[in-house]
Motif scaffolding. Sequence first.
Motif, PDB file in Angstrom:
ATOM      1  N   LEU A   1      15.625  -0.903   0.885  1.00 56.56           N
ATOM      2  CA  LEU A   1      14.827  -0.418  -0.239  1.00 56.56           C
ATOM      3  C   LEU A   1      15.622  -0.473  -1.539  1.00 56.56           C
ATOM      4  O   LEU A   1      15.075  -0.821  -2.601  1.00 56.56           O
ATOM      5  N   ILE A   2      16.910  -0.156  -1.470  1.00 52.08           N
ATOM      6  CA  ILE A   2      17.750  -0.234  -2.666  1.00 52.08           C
ATOM      7  C   ILE A   2      17.794  -1.663  -3.193  1.00 52.08           C
ATOM      8  O   ILE A   2      17.626  -1.916  -4.396  1.00 52.08           O
ATOM      9  N   GLU A   3      17.992  -2.643  -2.293  1.00 54.46           N
ATOM     10  CA  GLU A   3      18.079  -4.035  -2.733  1.00 54.46           C
ATOM     11  C   GLU A   3      16.732  -4.549  -3.244  1.00 54.46           C
ATOM     12  O   GLU A   3      16.674  -5.274  -4.243  1.00 54.46           O
ATOM     13  N   ILE A   4      15.659  -4.169  -2.580  1.00 53.86           N
ATOM     14  CA  ILE A   4      14.328  -4.575  -3.051  1.00 53.86           C
ATOM     15  C   ILE A   4      14.093  -4.043  -4.464  1.00 53.86           C
ATOM     16  O   ILE A   4      13.595  -4.764  -5.340  1.00 53.86           O
ATOM     17  N   GLY A   5      14.470  -2.794  -4.715  1.00 55.24           N
ATOM     18  CA  GLY A   5      14.292  -2.228  -6.045  1.00 55.24           C
ATOM     19  C   GLY A   5      15.127  -2.937  -7.097  1.00 55.24           C
ATOM     20  O   GLY A   5      14.643  -3.224  -8.201  1.00 55.24           O
ATOM     21  N   ALA A   6      16.372  -3.239  -6.745  1.00 56.32           N
ATOM     22  CA  ALA A   6      17.249  -3.926  -7.702  1.00 56.32           C
ATOM     23  C   ALA A   6      16.707  -5.308  -8.040  1.00 56.32           C
ATOM     24  O   ALA A   6      16.683  -5.716  -9.219  1.00 56.32           O
TER      25      ALA A   6
ATOM     26  N   ALA B   1       3.781  -2.619  -5.100  1.00 57.41           N
ATOM     27  CA  ALA B   1       2.982  -2.760  -3.887  1.00 57.41           C
ATOM     28  C   ALA B   1       3.791  -3.415  -2.778  1.00 57.41           C
ATOM     29  O   ALA B   1       4.649  -4.268  -3.025  1.00 57.41           O
ATOM     30  N   GLY B   2       3.502  -2.997  -1.548  1.00 55.53           N
ATOM     31  CA  GLY B   2       4.072  -3.627  -0.364  1.00 55.53           C
ATOM     32  C   GLY B   2       2.953  -4.208   0.482  1.00 55.53           C
ATOM     33  O   GLY B   2       1.993  -3.500   0.810  1.00 55.53           O
ATOM     34  N   THR B   3       3.055  -5.492   0.819  1.00 58.03           N
ATOM     35  CA  THR B   3       1.989  -6.139   1.593  1.00 58.03           C
ATOM     36  C   THR B   3       2.180  -5.962   3.096  1.00 58.03           C
ATOM     37  O   THR B   3       1.333  -6.408   3.876  1.00 58.03           O
ATOM     38  N   GLY B   4       3.294  -5.344   3.514  1.00 56.01           N
ATOM     39  CA  GLY B   4       3.446  -4.930   4.903  1.00 56.01           C
ATOM     40  C   GLY B   4       3.686  -6.037   5.907  1.00 56.01           C
ATOM     41  O   GLY B   4       3.365  -5.886   7.086  1.00 56.01           O
ATOM     42  N   ARG B   5       4.287  -7.142   5.496  1.00 61.82           N
ATOM     43  CA  ARG B   5       4.521  -8.264   6.405  1.00 61.82           C
ATOM     44  C   ARG B   5       5.861  -8.187   7.129  1.00 61.82           C
ATOM     45  O   ARG B   5       6.044  -8.841   8.156  1.00 61.82           O
ATOM     46  N   LYS B   6       6.828  -7.442   6.618  1.00 62.83           N
ATOM     47  CA  LYS B   6       8.176  -7.432   7.194  1.00 62.83           C
ATOM     48  C   LYS B   6       8.751  -6.013   7.140  1.00 62.83           C
ATOM     49  O   LYS B   6       8.940  -5.457   6.056  1.00 62.83           O
ATOM     50  N   PRO B   7       9.030  -5.394   8.291  1.00 58.93           N
ATOM     51  CA  PRO B   7       9.557  -4.026   8.300  1.00 58.93           C
ATOM     52  C   PRO B   7      10.934  -3.939   7.643  1.00 58.93           C
ATOM     53  O   PRO B   7      11.671  -4.934   7.560  1.00 58.93           O
ATOM     54  N   LEU B   8      11.286  -2.747   7.195  1.00 67.68           N
ATOM     55  CA  LEU B   8      12.627  -2.484   6.701  1.00 67.68           C
ATOM     56  C   LEU B   8      13.549  -2.299   7.895  1.00 67.68           C
ATOM     57  O   LEU B   8      13.304  -1.442   8.739  1.00 67.68           O
TER      58      LEU B   8
ATOM     59  N   GLY C   1      16.055 -10.921   3.808  1.00 73.39           N
ATOM     60  CA  GLY C   1      14.912 -11.818   3.905  1.00 73.39           C
ATOM     61  C   GLY C   1      13.609 -11.310   3.349  1.00 73.39           C
ATOM     62  O   GLY C   1      12.576 -11.975   3.492  1.00 73.39           O
ATOM     63  N   HIS C   2      13.595 -10.159   2.699  1.00 74.46           N
ATOM     64  CA  HIS C   2      12.371  -9.688   2.062  1.00 74.46           C
ATOM     65  C   HIS C   2      12.141 -10.450   0.756  1.00 74.46           C
ATOM     66  O   HIS C   2      13.073 -10.655  -0.025  1.00 74.46           O
ATOM     67  N   VAL C   3      10.905 -10.853   0.533  1.00 73.72           N
ATOM     68  CA  VAL C   3      10.546 -11.532  -0.706  1.00 73.72           C
ATOM     69  C   VAL C   3      10.066 -10.487  -1.719  1.00 73.72           C
ATOM     70  O   VAL C   3       9.315  -9.571  -1.369  1.00 73.72           O
ATOM     71  N   VAL C   4      10.521 -10.636  -2.949  1.00 72.19           N
ATOM     72  CA  VAL C   4      10.195  -9.718  -4.031  1.00 72.19           C
ATOM     73  C   VAL C   4       9.677 -10.550  -5.200  1.00 72.19           C
ATOM     74  O   VAL C   4      10.158 -11.659  -5.452  1.00 72.19           O
TER      75      VAL C   4
ATOM     76  N   ASP D   1       7.020  -8.133   0.352  1.00 77.67           N
ATOM     77  CA  ASP D   1       6.368  -8.270   1.660  1.00 77.67           C
ATOM     78  C   ASP D   1       6.803  -7.185   2.638  1.00 77.67           C
ATOM     79  O   ASP D   1       6.386  -7.169   3.792  1.00 77.67           O
ATOM     80  N   ALA D   2       7.615  -6.242   2.187  1.00 80.76           N
ATOM     81  CA  ALA D   2       8.118  -5.176   3.061  1.00 80.76           C
ATOM     82  C   ALA D   2       7.020  -4.178   3.420  1.00 80.76           C
ATOM     83  O   ALA D   2       6.035  -4.006   2.701  1.00 80.76           O
ATOM     84  N   VAL D   3       7.220  -3.508   4.538  1.00 81.81           N
ATOM     85  CA  VAL D   3       6.392  -2.370   4.932  1.00 81.81           C
ATOM     86  C   VAL D   3       6.906  -1.153   4.172  1.00 81.81           C
ATOM     87  O   VAL D   3       8.058  -0.737   4.363  1.00 81.81           O
TER      88      VAL D   3
END
Length: 338
Positions: free
Chosen positions: A297-302, A283-290, A172-175, A245-247
């Motif tokens: 983090l791997i999926e966010i990067g991909a 940048a991470g806007t810090g709205r949703k913790p990992l 559910g993290h937005v990238v 939006d991840a922390v």
Amino acid sequence: MTELRNLITDVAGLRVGNAHDPDLGSGVTVALFDEPAVASYCVMGGAPGTRDTDLLEPDKVVPGVNAIVLSGGSAFGLDAAGGVQAYLREKGVGFAVGSALVPLVPQAITFDLLNGGNKEWGRYPPYRELGYEAARAAGEDFALGTSGGGYGATTVNLKGGLGSASAVTGSGHVVGALVIVNALASAVIGEGPHFWAGGFEEGKEFGGLGLPERITPEMRRLDWKGRNRESKPPISTTIALVATDAVLTKAQAKRLAVVAHDGLARALRFAHALYDGDTIFAAGTGRKPLADEAGDLIEIGALAADCLTRAIARGIYEATALPFPGAQPAWKDRWGRR
């Protein structure tokens, strides 16, 4: 979750604004953060132009930044961050140092000084005012293509531009990605019209052509600005911001910026050359913790790299040609709207 715009502003906590001068043939794009964002960067091109990037290293004291600027103008364009600082200072936004308030605004620039626009601006270049206007215009919706910092962008064979794209991870993290495509080389396969990014396209966001049945050696032939001795100097830059939006920690943001460079390598033939200034902020806007630190983090990067791949093709697809003699054609000039 609300329906995505397929823009970096789908990431909660940031807005984007554009400003450009048609006579100048250049402009500025600004990403403003609602709250200080944890950010870092990675330069993999041989000819970068940046401002205040050292503070983004994980071992530096600054915890977050207020904005990121992507601008044309080469080194002259670095004035744009001053305009954004002026806007933020008026709003009471910045890093508190005792009684002083200092807006933190890292920036990267592209070289667009030879695109036909009038660069005889007098004593001072106009980028400070363009930066202020771009910050003032920031919102959730913004134009792509020949707009903002992408106004004067070019590639070896087609008009460049401003691109953006977004995605959502399984957790559910937005990238999202935001890019000025001012590449030394090409975003299309051979003579076109297919994009190197075709295998990553969502829907018909850049024409729906996919990939050709076969990519021949001739289609892979290298070409770049300045290869012909009679052509203009081979100076270029593709610069981008990827956000989530991840922390994140600054070290994680640094890793995200590194990984996102895969997006440049997939969308351009080629990237990271001697006269590229390829720079990516993350940048991470810090709205949703990992939830699963490593896995998330791997999926966010991909997905950040995928978004950047798509954003590069969108920047070319949405561009319109500049109204100057000898200006490069836009993709749609050659192949129409698909």
